[in-house]
Motif scaffolding. Structure first.
Motif, PDB file in Angstrom:
ATOM      1  N   LEU A  31       0.831  -1.194   0.000  1.00 28.01           N
ATOM      2  CA  LEU A  31       0.000   0.000   0.000  1.00 28.01           C
ATOM      3  C   LEU A  31       0.869   1.248   0.000  1.00 28.01           C
ATOM      4  CD1 LEU A  31      -2.459  -1.205   2.775  1.00 28.01           C
ATOM      5  CD2 LEU A  31      -2.986  -1.060   0.341  1.00 28.01           C
ATOM      6  N   GLN A  32       0.439   2.242  -0.739  1.00 28.80           N
ATOM      7  CA  GLN A  32       1.081   3.540  -0.695  1.00 28.80           C
ATOM      8  C   GLN A  32       0.454   4.372   0.412  1.00 28.80           C
ATOM      9  OE1 GLN A  32       0.731   5.089  -4.681  1.00 28.80           O
ATOM     10  NE2 GLN A  32       1.926   3.426  -5.585  1.00 28.80           N
ATOM     11  N   ALA A  33       1.022   5.549   0.676  1.00 26.61           N
ATOM     12  CA  ALA A  33       0.560   6.397   1.770  1.00 26.61           C
ATOM     13  C   ALA A  33      -0.925   6.667   1.638  1.00 26.61           C
ATOM     14  CB  ALA A  33       1.347   7.707   1.777  1.00 26.61           C
ATOM     15  N   GLY A  34      -1.614   6.575   2.742  1.00 25.23           N
ATOM     16  CA  GLY A  34      -3.034   6.860   2.756  1.00 25.23           C
ATOM     17  C   GLY A  34      -3.838   6.036   3.746  1.00 25.23           C
ATOM     18  N   PRO A  35      -4.102   4.724   3.451  1.00 26.93           N
ATOM     19  CA  PRO A  35      -3.476   3.836   2.472  1.00 26.93           C
ATOM     20  C   PRO A  35      -4.144   3.902   1.088  1.00 26.93           C
ATOM     21  CG  PRO A  35      -5.010   2.601   3.820  1.00 26.93           C
ATOM     22  CD  PRO A  35      -5.049   4.009   4.344  1.00 26.93           C
ATOM     23  N   VAL A  36      -3.336   3.694   0.049  1.00 23.96           N
ATOM     24  CA  VAL A  36      -3.806   3.639  -1.323  1.00 23.96           C
ATOM     25  C   VAL A  36      -3.281   2.357  -1.958  1.00 23.96           C
ATOM     26  CG1 VAL A  36      -3.658   4.689  -3.614  1.00 23.96           C
ATOM     27  CG2 VAL A  36      -3.967   6.141  -1.595  1.00 23.96           C
ATOM     28  N   PHE A  37      -4.170   1.606  -2.610  1.00 26.24           N
ATOM     29  CA  PHE A  37      -3.784   0.390  -3.319  1.00 26.24           C
ATOM     30  C   PHE A  37      -3.973   0.621  -4.808  1.00 26.24           C
ATOM     31  CE2 PHE A  37      -5.081  -4.019  -4.802  1.00 26.24           C
ATOM     32  CZ  PHE A  37      -3.772  -4.488  -4.879  1.00 26.24           C
ATOM     33  N   THR A  38      -2.906   0.434  -5.587  1.00 28.16           N
ATOM     34  CA  THR A  38      -2.984   0.688  -7.028  1.00 28.16           C
ATOM     35  C   THR A  38      -3.687  -0.426  -7.784  1.00 28.16           C
ATOM     36  OG1 THR A  38      -0.888  -0.403  -7.579  1.00 28.16           O
ATOM     37  CG2 THR A  38      -0.790   1.921  -6.869  1.00 28.16           C
ATOM     38  N   GLY A  39      -3.673  -1.644  -7.248  1.00 33.88           N
ATOM     39  CA  GLY A  39      -4.231  -2.784  -7.957  1.00 33.88           C
ATOM     40  C   GLY A  39      -3.325  -3.346  -9.026  1.00 33.88           C
ATOM     41  N   GLN A  40      -2.141  -2.743  -9.202  1.00 32.76           N
ATOM     42  CA  GLN A  40      -1.201  -3.206 -10.216  1.00 32.76           C
ATOM     43  C   GLN A  40      -0.439  -4.438  -9.719  1.00 32.76           C
ATOM     44  OE1 GLN A  40      -1.065  -1.853 -13.375  1.00 32.76           O
ATOM     45  NE2 GLN A  40      -2.886  -0.817 -12.550  1.00 32.76           N
ATOM     46  N   PRO A  41       0.016  -5.307 -10.637  1.00 33.76           N
ATOM     47  CA  PRO A  41       0.767  -6.503 -10.220  1.00 33.76           C
ATOM     48  C   PRO A  41       2.019  -6.188  -9.409  1.00 33.76           C
ATOM     49  CG  PRO A  41       0.055  -6.733 -12.493  1.00 33.76           C
ATOM     50  CD  PRO A  41      -0.273  -5.315 -12.093  1.00 33.76           C
ATOM     51  N   THR A  42       2.594  -5.002  -9.590  1.00 36.33           N
ATOM     52  CA  THR A  42       3.758  -4.635  -8.782  1.00 36.33           C
ATOM     53  C   THR A  42       3.408  -4.522  -7.310  1.00 36.33           C
ATOM     54  OG1 THR A  42       3.295  -2.312  -9.276  1.00 36.33           O
ATOM     55  CG2 THR A  42       4.951  -3.425 -10.650  1.00 36.33           C
ATOM     56  N   ASP A  43       2.124  -4.334  -7.008  1.00 37.72           N
ATOM     57  CA  ASP A  43       1.718  -4.028  -5.646  1.00 37.72           C
ATOM     58  C   ASP A  43       0.926  -5.137  -4.963  1.00 37.72           C
ATOM     59  OD1 ASP A  43       2.983  -1.556  -5.477  1.00 37.72           O
ATOM     60  OD2 ASP A  43       1.323  -0.539  -6.477  1.00 37.72           O
ATOM     61  N   PHE A  44       0.892  -6.334  -5.551  1.00 38.85           N
ATOM     62  CA  PHE A  44       0.342  -7.466  -4.820  1.00 38.85           C
ATOM     63  C   PHE A  44       0.992  -8.751  -5.336  1.00 38.85           C
ATOM     64  CE2 PHE A  44      -2.416  -7.666  -8.540  1.00 38.85           C
ATOM     65  CZ  PHE A  44      -2.670  -9.021  -8.712  1.00 38.85           C
ATOM     66  N   TRP A  45       1.006  -9.739  -4.469  1.00 39.76           N
ATOM     67  CA  TRP A  45       1.445 -11.083  -4.870  1.00 39.76           C
ATOM     68  C   TRP A  45       0.506 -12.099  -4.250  1.00 39.76           C
ATOM     69  CZ3 TRP A  45       2.865 -15.450  -2.063  1.00 39.76           C
ATOM     70  CH2 TRP A  45       3.291 -16.537  -2.847  1.00 39.76           C
ATOM     71  N   ALA A  46       0.053 -13.034  -5.085  1.00 38.23           N
ATOM     72  CA  ALA A  46      -0.745 -14.166  -4.621  1.00 38.23           C
ATOM     73  C   ALA A  46      -0.194 -15.428  -5.271  1.00 38.23           C
ATOM     74  CB  ALA A  46      -2.212 -13.985  -4.979  1.00 38.23           C
ATOM     75  N   PRO A  47      -0.125 -16.529  -4.548  1.00 36.23           N
ATOM     76  CA  PRO A  47       0.363 -17.774  -5.155  1.00 36.23           C
ATOM     77  C   PRO A  47      -0.597 -18.243  -6.235  1.00 36.23           C
ATOM     78  CG  PRO A  47      -0.539 -18.198  -2.975  1.00 36.23           C
ATOM     79  CD  PRO A  47      -0.500 -16.711  -3.132  1.00 36.23           C
ATOM     80  N   THR A  48      -0.078 -18.998  -7.164  1.00 41.61           N
ATOM     81  CA  THR A  48      -0.906 -19.460  -8.279  1.00 41.61           C
ATOM     82  C   THR A  48      -2.046 -20.362  -7.822  1.00 41.61           C
ATOM     83  OG1 THR A  48       0.670 -21.262  -8.663  1.00 41.61           O
ATOM     84  CG2 THR A  48       0.977 -19.237  -9.949  1.00 41.61           C
TER      85      THR A  48
END
Length: 660
Positions: free
Chosen positions: A280-297
């Motif tokens: 999360l970026q300051a706020g919190p803010v979530f971009t939803g971009q793949p750079t900002d989350f990881w989930a196992p396959t």
């Protein structure tokens, strides 16, 4: 290029029994001591010899009232000398003298804890559960309290850490102020287990559901501007579920926040925030971009079996020599450890590294540390086991077994070193077992402190802290103190009268959570703080290194003001850092895209007055040090042999969520 972190360790100028009042402050302001949630404490008093002779301080009172699910804090710089902050599930808040354990102030009036009316759960009473956080600059203590009423509500309080008085504009009613994309925050469905975090003027807190997965809960992170508490922001998982269950709560690299979510419901196989590491970026803010989350396959399979990825909170690990070297660790209920590149999480994808490390549910906090033999992480596993693993200095890094021990209990570990790498000791309480404090060699797992005094009221989620040659452990109804063998190590300031509480009215938060009379005190001058400085290095100045470094970590004698830190503040051979730094509470990691190290002698420098400390505003003294780069490999140290693994058996049906 092999990456390596150069660690400049925090050193205290005096040994355990010699702490002059002019020495730099020591403060434990948050869960696991640092925003990374590494659980590392640097204290020169904790040599292996001193640790082996640790004794419980039987003259330390430590009496409090209520069940304890939170780590204590240690705060210096107040008129009454060093103090321990402890909170209980009955919504009782305490400041105790760190030398005697007697009460400086207490708050038992912030509102009644919840004892009935929750749709499910196993914490009773449910009040202040998560570990608070302290902002030293404003001398403010932030905490979450669940308060009984119609309806039940979560409030975020800000108290004067020296007097206990409620600060103006607080508490904040989350039911009335927190929302995300039209989704309101509903306290009745949301449990707070995680610790609060303070990052660049915003206090963050995380939420899950209650044991039993009842109600329409989500994974939530709420952020409140500490200078304008009317400014409240939130983020929540799009799907129901996805609770943030770990007790360390929100981790941070000094800029971004990291949390791990659990299983979600009714997604139809579309990822909607669950079973993931979220940045999360300051706020919190979530971009939803793949750079900002990881989930196992296999996240959907984990969802369907209630096998939370977030069995343990996110913990940031820096692994010198590895590529990538800046990592985040997840320990899941599926028995796997996952390492992810925290600068580019990658979306739904394979991890950087993965290893099966345990087959059952966890939930306690983990810790990470460095020694001359490598980078480790340690956690509480099943069957009363404490396990340590190494992160290899390779491209990509891998996870290998280091050591494990069996002892009677299930507490969360923390680590002490004398300078950042030497005399590493892993500490743990035999919580809900033998009730004793234990210490183990960080490299081998050999017993350093075998335990003696039995503590009552221990809980497996809790970890202790280290400060000034002492270890403090908060349990139900009592805080315990253990000292290195040289008397009480906490400094006492010039005598000043104990504040006398006088009744002063404070604003009523809502009709269901009235803040009643709060204690105030006559303010006495705060002892002056010593100059802010870098005071030591590891490897030592004049040493020889064998890799071309690209990451350099400097540790400061007091918390750093992140707004004063720039990449160009640090140079090697006159070349400034050219990547954004990673900023912790009392440490800064400066990064280079290409190593500035040359053959032979090298000079590193933190420019004078370029960085300031947050509590005093004092500039950090300039720091210059030389080291030598020799492009050859030193004689390797023997690596502990991993125990052979048995052939895996079919995994049984996952057990229910852990109970407290």
């Amino acid at each position: 290029m092999t990456r390596f972190i150069f660690i400049v360790a925090i050193l205290v100028l005096a040994l355990c029994n010699l702490f002059p009042r002019t020495s730099a402050q020591v403060n434990v302001t948050q869960k696991n001591n640092n925003p990374s949630r590494d659980g590392l404490y640097i204290d020169p008093a904790f040599t292996l010899g001193n640790a082996a002779n640790l004794v419980r301080d039987l003259n330390f009172n430590g009496t409090i009232v209520g069940n304890v699910h939170a780590q204590p804090l240690y705060i210096e710089g107040g008129a009454n000398g060093p103090m321990i902050i402890a909170v209980t599930a009955s919504n009782n808040i305490y400041a105790l003298r760190a030398d005697t354990g007697t009460v400086i102030w207490s708050r038992t009036d912030i509102g009644p804890a919840v004892t009935s009316g929750l749709p499910c759960g196993n914490i009773n009473p449910a009040g202040t559960i998560g570990t608070p956080v302290v902002d030293l600059a404003s001398r403010s203590l932030f905490l979450d309290a669940l308060i009984s009423g119609s309806p039940i509500k979560h409030f975020i309080f800000s108290l004067n850490v020296d007097t206990g008085a409620t600060n103006s504009g607080w508490p904040v009613d989350l039911n009335a102020t927190a929302s995300y994309n039209g989704i309101p925050f509903v306290s009745l469905a949301q449990e707070n287990r995680g610790a609060l975090a303070l990052v660049n003027g915003i206090v963050y807190n995380s939420y899950s559901g209650y044991l039993g997965d009842c109600g329409n809960y989500r994974g939530w992170v709420v952020g409140i501007d500490i200078n304008n508490p009317a400014n409240v922001h939130g983020w929540a998982t799009l799907a129901l579920g996805g609770g943030i269950w770990g007790h360390s709560g929100v981790a941070s690299d000094g800029t971004n926040m990291f949390v791990i979510t659990g299983n979600t419901f009714n997604t139809g196989g579309n990822w909607m925030g669950g079973e993931a590491i979220i940045r999360l970026q300051a706020g919190p803010v979530f971009t939803g971009q793949p750079t900002d989350f990881w989930a196992p396959t296999n996240w959907f399979s984990l969802d369907n079996s209630d096998t939370d990825l977030g069995g343990v909170s996110a913990m940031l690990i820096d692994a010198p020599g590895a590529t990538p070297s800046q990592l985040v660790l997840a320990l899941g209920k599926d028995g796997n450890a996952y390492l992810i590149n925290r600068n580019n999480l990658g979306g739904v994808a394979a991890p950087v590294a993965q290893l099966g490390v345990d087959g059952t549910i966890r939930g306690q906090s983990s810790a990470t540390y460095h020694t001359n033999q490598g980078t480790y992480f340690v956690f509480r596993a099943a069957s009363n086991q404490l396990k340590a693993y190494k992160v290899t200095a390779t491209s990509p890094p891998t996870i290998v077994s280091a050591w494990n021990v069996t002892q009677n209990g299930q507490g969360s570990p923390w680590v002490t070193t004398t300078d950042g790498t030497n005399n590493a000791i892993v500490w743990v309480v035999g919580a809900q077992g033998d009730g004793q404090l234990h210490g183990y060699d960080g490299d081998t797992g050999a017993v350093i402190y075998p335990g003696a005094d039995v503590m009552s009221g221990t809980r497996k989620w809790n970890s202790g802290i280290a400060a000034r040659g002492s270890i403090y452990v908060a349990n139900d109804n009592k805080v315990y103190a253990f000292r290195v063998p040289s008397g009480t190590p906490t400094p006492t300031p010039t005598a000043s009268p104990t504040p006398t509480a006088t009744a002063t009215p404070t604003a009523t938060a809502t009709s269901t959570a009235t803040a009643t009379a709060t204690p105030t005190a006559t303010v006495t001058p705060t002892p002056s703080e010593a100059p802010c400085s870098v005071i030591g290095s590891q490897p030592p100045c004049g040493s020889t290194v064998f890799t071309q470094l690209t990451d350099f970590l400097v540790a400061i004698s007091a918390p750093v003001d992140p707004n004063t830190v720039q990449p160009s503040d640090f140079t090697v051979n006159g070349t400034p850092s050219n990547l954004p730094p990673t900023i912790g509470s009392q440490e800064i990691t400066f990064h280079y895209s290409t190593s500035p190290v040359v053959l032979g002698e090298n000079t590193m420098q933190l420019l004078p007055a370029s960085v300031s400390c947050s509590g005093s505003g004092l500039p950090v003294d300039g720091f210059t040090c030389t080291f030598t780069y020799q492009p050859s490999t030193p004689t390797p140290r023997p690596t502990p042999t991993a125990r052979p693994r048995a052939t895996p058996r079919p995994r049984p049906t996952p057990p229910p969520r852990p109970t407290l």
